[in-house]
Write an enzyme that holds these catalytic residues in place. Structure first.
Site, short mmCIF file in Angstrom:
data_model
loop_
_atom_site.label_atom_id
_atom_site.label_comp_id
_atom_site.label_asym_id
_atom_site.label_seq_id
_atom_site.Cartn_x
_atom_site.Cartn_y
_atom_site.Cartn_z
N TYR A 58 8.21 -0.19 7.49
CA TYR A 58 8.67 0.39 6.22
C TYR A 58 7.74 1.47 5.73
O TYR A 58 8.13 2.36 4.97
CB TYR A 58 8.76 -0.71 5.15
CG TYR A 58 7.43 -1.41 4.96
CD1 TYR A 58 6.46 -0.89 4.11
CD2 TYR A 58 7.11 -2.56 5.68
CE1 TYR A 58 5.23 -1.49 3.97
CE2 TYR A 58 5.89 -3.18 5.54
CZ TYR A 58 4.95 -2.65 4.69
OH TYR A 58 3.72 -3.25 4.56
N GLY A 59 6.43 1.38 6.08
CA GLY A 59 5.42 2.29 5.55
C GLY A 59 4.08 1.59 5.38
O GLY A 59 3.70 0.75 6.19
N VAL A 60 3.38 1.91 4.28
CA VAL A 60 2.02 1.42 4.05
C VAL A 60 1.89 0.92 2.61
O VAL A 60 2.53 1.45 1.70
CB VAL A 60 0.99 2.55 4.30
CG1 VAL A 60 -0.42 2.06 4.05
CG2 VAL A 60 1.12 3.09 5.72
N VAL A 61 1.05 -0.11 2.43
CA VAL A 61 0.75 -0.63 1.08
C VAL A 61 -0.75 -0.54 0.84
O VAL A 61 -1.55 -0.85 1.73
CB VAL A 61 1.20 -2.10 0.92
CG1 VAL A 61 0.88 -2.61 -0.48
CG2 VAL A 61 2.69 -2.24 1.19
N LYS A 71 3.29 0.76 -2.77
CA LYS A 71 4.00 0.71 -1.49
C LYS A 71 4.62 2.08 -1.24
O LYS A 71 5.44 2.56 -2.03
CB LYS A 71 5.08 -0.36 -1.56
CG LYS A 71 5.86 -0.61 -0.27
CD LYS A 71 6.96 -1.65 -0.57
CE LYS A 71 7.47 -2.33 0.67
NZ LYS A 71 8.48 -3.36 0.35
N ASP A 104 15.41 -12.97 3.80
CA ASP A 104 14.19 -12.75 4.57
C ASP A 104 13.02 -13.52 3.98
O ASP A 104 11.90 -13.02 3.89
CB ASP A 104 13.87 -11.25 4.64
CG ASP A 104 12.90 -10.90 5.77
OD1 ASP A 104 12.81 -11.69 6.75
OD2 ASP A 104 12.23 -9.86 5.68
N LEU A 111 -3.80 -2.25 2.30
CA LEU A 111 -3.48 -3.68 2.38
C LEU A 111 -2.63 -4.05 3.59
O LEU A 111 -2.67 -5.18 4.05
CB LEU A 111 -2.75 -4.12 1.10
CG LEU A 111 -3.51 -4.00 -0.22
CD1 LEU A 111 -2.62 -4.41 -1.38
CD2 LEU A 111 -4.78 -4.85 -0.19
N GLY A 112 -1.86 -3.11 4.08
CA GLY A 112 -0.98 -3.44 5.20
C GLY A 112 -0.14 -2.26 5.62
O GLY A 112 0.06 -1.31 4.87
N LYS A 113 0.34 -2.36 6.85
CA LYS A 113 1.13 -1.28 7.44
C LYS A 113 2.25 -1.90 8.24
O LYS A 113 2.05 -2.87 8.97
CB LYS A 113 0.23 -0.42 8.33
CG LYS A 113 0.83 0.87 8.80
CD LYS A 113 -0.23 1.69 9.54
CE LYS A 113 0.32 3.06 9.93
NZ LYS A 113 -0.73 3.88 10.60
#
Length: 370
Positions: free
Chosen positions: A32-35, A52, A149, A27-29
């Site tokens: 923080y890392g990857v989801v 996550k 945020d 889903l995303g990078k």
């Protein structure tokens, strides 16, 4: 790999998931890392989650604290309908780990992708989204927490328009020192486009009002389908704010800590406030009035969550019985810890405690006992 986990590749990252889970897609990078999205094949209904993977947790103390802060706040706010739900957490090997897996509620999109899409959005959408943001924020603020945020990409949305706030890694507590101000606050706060002027100008103190400014930026972005204050750098961001809100008066300038920032503002030509009706000529007048209350330069004059929820623009949604406050203040005592090893142990303890509370108990031995 042990018998309790399976390995997948997600966007170039190794994902080690608890048995029974299969990856659907990445889903995303980010930093923080990857989801990824995943499903529990051992459950028939409501079996999809977002997972996550937070990486390199202990490469810096700041990142370690951010991970600890995130998991502690997600637990604290777990029961609110407008805050993303944490289902489970996992550490593959507590004796030597540098990553953490969070199993969270899967949502279909985020507000940023919806704003950027061709999907038609109406005033009713704007009212619903802003109302839900404020409901979640009221709950967060009542626990003595600033989100710090808020931005469209941290607002998750489903097709039924249900909205949830996520990402608490930059949140901080409100330690009241002088009036509404805070005693402790780091510089690392809020993506620039949604950053309150008192943060950028280092006011002598700041408060919950910083999150309300971000809500105002989000409302303006919904109305215009693009970021409202899209500064390319620090100075450009301030100048864009001044062009819309007008040049700050001497009363506001006197609250700025930096003498050079005060001098810079005094050197600027005097600009009048631009009417929002000229920027958004087809918008609901009540939306523009709320926008005016949110995007107020002086934080002491800015509207609060409670006041915003009672604004005429949100009257169709407002119901005090469905806008609860958090029953317990959040304890930020861990922020004083300087040892990465202590933070590591706290993360292990939090994961173990959470699994015990949710029925996902696994044995997490203390590093000191392994």
């Amino acid at each position: 790999m042990d018998s309790k986990h399976s390995v997948f590749n997600v966007m170039g990252q190794e994902f080690v998931l608890q048995k029974g889970y299969e990856v659907i897609k990445g889903l995303g990078k980010g930093s923080y890392g990857v989801v990824c999205s995943a499903k529990n094949i051992e459950v028939e209904d409501n079996n999809k989650v977002a997972i996550k993977k937070i990486t390199n947790i202990f490469s810096k103390k700041m990142l370690a604290k951010r991970a600890l802060r995130e998991i502690m706040l997600l637990q604290h706010f777990r029961n609110h309908k407008n805050i993303t739900t944490l289902y489970d957490m996992d550490i593959v090997d507590p004796s030597k780990f540098n990553e953490l897996y969070l199993y969270e509620e899967l949502m279909q999109a985020n507000l940023n992708s919806i704003i950027r899409s061709d999907q038609p959005l109406t005033d009713a959408h704007f009212q619903s989204f802003i109302y839900q943001i404020l409901c979640g924020l009221k709950y967060i603020h009542s626990a003595n927490v600033l989100h710090r945020d808020l931005k469209p990409s941290n607002l998750l949305i489903n097709a039924d328009c249900k909205l949830k706030i996520c990402d608490f890694g930059l949140s901080r507590g409100i330690s009241v020192n002088q009036g509404q101000g805070t005693e402790y606050m780091t510089e690392y706060v809020t993506t620039r486009w949604y950053r309150a002027p008192e943060v950028m100008l280092s006011f002598q103190s700041y408060s919950k009002a910083i999150d309300l400014w971000s809500v105002g930026c989000i409302l303006a972005e919904l109305l215009g389908r693009k970021p409202f204050f899209k500064g390319s750098n620090y100075v450009d961001q301030l100048n864009q704010i001044f062009c819309i809100l007008g040049t700050p008066n001497e009363n506001i300038i006197s609250k700025i800590k930096s003498a050079s920032a005060q001098s810079y503002i005094r050197s600027l030509p005097t600009l009048p406030k631009m009417p929002y009706s000229k920027i958004f000529p087809y918008a609901n007048p009540d939306a523009l009035d709320l926008l005016n209350c949110l995007l107020t330069f002086d934080p002491y004059d800015r509207i609060s969550c409670e006041e915003a929820l009672e604004h005429p623009y949100l009257i169709i949604w407002h119901d005090p019985n469905k806008e609860p406050v958090c029953s317990e203040q959040f304890d930020f005592g861990f922020e004083a810890i300087d040892s990465i090893e202590e933070i590591r142990q706290m993360i292990i303890n939090e994961v173990s405690r959470f699994k015990g509370l949710t029925g996902n108990q696994k044995l997490y031995h203390s590093i000191s006992n392994t």
